[in-house]
Design an enzyme around this catalytic site. Structure first.
Site, PDB file in Angstrom:
ATOM      1  N   GLY A   1       0.778  -1.234   0.000  1.00  7.40           N
ATOM      2  CA  GLY A   1       0.000   0.000   0.000  1.00  7.40           C
ATOM      3  C   GLY A   1       0.805   1.277   0.000  1.00  7.40           C
ATOM      4  O   GLY A   1       0.253   2.365   0.199  1.00  7.40           O
TER       5      GLY A   1
ATOM      6  N   GLY B   1       3.354  -3.730  -4.738  1.00  7.18           N
ATOM      7  CA  GLY B   1       3.040  -3.996  -6.144  1.00  7.18           C
ATOM      8  C   GLY B   1       3.135  -2.722  -6.936  1.00  7.18           C
ATOM      9  O   GLY B   1       4.024  -2.517  -7.752  1.00  7.18           O
TER      10      GLY B   1
ATOM     11  N   CYS C   1     -17.446   5.108 -25.663  1.00  4.70           N
ATOM     12  CA  CYS C   1     -18.758   5.755 -25.725  1.00  4.70           C
ATOM     13  C   CYS C   1     -19.303   5.967 -24.321  1.00  4.70           C
ATOM     14  O   CYS C   1     -20.316   5.383 -23.923  1.00  4.70           O
ATOM     15  CB  CYS C   1     -19.707   4.906 -26.575  1.00  4.70           C
ATOM     16  SG  CYS C   1     -21.221   5.761 -27.018  1.00  4.70           S
TER      17      CYS C   1
END
Length: 438
Positions: A255, A299, A368
């Protein structure tokens, strides 16, 4: 901070004599021309450097009694598993797909830690059958199923429990995980954590060898990590005193925040490890427990700063007195983090990286959806159709969260190092999109 670090959010970027953005000694404009856009680019040298920062700090502050686990969810591919394996790291996986990728990359299963709040029976069987080193159990249902599966396979499976330490990490609510109101793990406050450890101690085919916590992501403060470590060590003392279970391993999660924008100011990662190690050691002495083998799971901080995404500028709409939209050939399909969290990024006009930033624009994607934006209200040089745009610090949670929304193929991933570049994940084709259609 160096001139490059002041100029860009990642230290591996520079500008060459042509005024082009450079990563890993590669001209990004040439990369875009050679491999096409959108294109994810990963600087392998910086990935390896980041791995070593963590590994060296763990060795220094825990005397070699620890293991860094790369958090696969940030970016999962056979390529990255080969790199972190060479750097001596383990991995954490959170699905059968990530585990299957690790198997195909010949990653050592004893260094695999399997997470997840709702592992299927099939995933648990896959983990047990392949000798996964540790399974981080999330709930009582999973514990019971795993004990049955391990019994059927004639093994005793090493497990850890995911504990909610009750620490409030100051980050976006969607990526805050340590509080009691979270879908992950078992809580300390209501006695769940103690009861599940007690239940496991009575089961013959699982062995509790550790506890785990993760308080959230993109955190810039040291104190929440120190608080969580102290709480977890006190819990280790409690279950030793009351259940006779000696905690061998303590996984403190990940984290750690990174620099997405010039305003971000992350703490050096070895400082996190140093301060937390002091708390862990003091708590071990106070509670009379052995210093556990320490695990951590970075990570984002390993892979994100090493990655950029290259786009080609298309339509430009200048709505007078409202907003100027610059559309690119990618969007929420290859980077959904803005539409999910309103995440902020920095960007560079890669073909004029040293030009003055004279215009405020919003970078729009091609999907879109009105919310398909990459960056809102950023200062950039005047852009034109055909320019190459680089969005920075996209190594984590871009490729791994990418989708085929609007049936748009996912981009390729190129790895660069010392002036060389190679494709490590192929670009999807239209044929790939219909491969499973019947």
């Amino acid at each position: 901070m160096s001139v490059t670090e002041r100029m860009f959010v990642s230290k591996n970027l520079s500008v060459n004599e042509k005024g082009h953005l450079v990563i890993g000694k590669n001209d990004t404009v040439e990369l875009a021309e050679k491999f096409g856009t959108p294109l994810y680019v990963v600087d392998e040298e910086l990935v390896r450097e980041n791995c070593r920062v963590y590994k060296n700090a763990m060795d220094k502050y825990y005397g070699g009694r620890g293991l860094v686990l790369y958090a696969s969810k940030a970016f999962c591919a056979k390529y990255i598993y080969r790199v972190v394996k060479e750097e001596g790291l383990g991995i954490d996986v959170v699905s059968g797909g990530e585990l299957y990728t690790a198997l195909k990359a010949d990653f050592p299963m004893d260094k695999v830690y399997f997470h997840g709040n709702n592992k299927t029976v099939g995933e648990l069987e896959m983990a047990v059958e392949n000798g996964v080193g540790n399974i981080i159990v999330d709930n009582i249902y999973e514990l019971e199923r795993l004990n049955e599966i391990a019994k059927a396979h004639g093994v005793v499976q090493d497990i850890m429990f995911r504990i909610k330490p009750g620490v409030d990490a100051h980050t976006h609510s969607f990526i805050r995980t340590g509080q009691i109101d979270s879908k992950f793990g078992v809580a300390l406050e209501n006695g769940e954590a103690f009861e599940i450890c007690k239940r496991a101690s009575e089961m013959p085919n699982v062995r509790v060898n550790g506890i785990h916590c993760h308080i959230g992501s993109q955190i810039f403060d040291i104190e929440p990590f120190c608080e969580a470590a102290e709480i977890m060590m006190n819990f280790a003392g409690d279950i030793k005193d009351e259940l006779g279970i000696e905690i061998e391993k303590l996984n403190l999660g990940g984290g750690y925040g990174i620099r997405y924008t010039p305003q971000d100011d992350p703490v050096p990662y070895d400082d996190y490890i140093k301060h937390v190690s002091e708390v862990v050691k003091a708590a071990a002495r106070k509670r009379g427990v052995k210093l556990p083998f320490i695990l951590m799971e970075p990570g984002r901080s390993i892979i994100a700063p090493a990655g950029i995404t290259l786009y080609t500028v298309g339509g430009i709409k200048d709505i007078k007195n409202v907003r100027k939209y610059v559309s690119v050939d990618g969007g929420m399909g290859d980077n959904p983090r803005y539409i999910l969290y309103e995440s902020e990024y920095d960007a560079v006009a890669a073909n004029k990286a040293d030009a003055p930033k004279t215009e405020k624009v919003t970078i729009a994607g091609k999907c879109c959806e009105s919310g398909d934006l990459l960056i809102k209200d950023i200062m950039l040089p005047e852009l034109h159709v055909g320019d190459t745009l680089a969005v920075l610090a996209t190594g984590a949670y871009n490729y791994s969260m990418a989708s085929n929304y609007n049936r748009i193929p996912r981009p390729a991933v190129a790895a660069v190092s010392d002036g060389k570049a190679e494709i490590v994940v192929k670009r999807e084709s239209y044929e790939d999109l219909i491969r499973n259609d019947l």
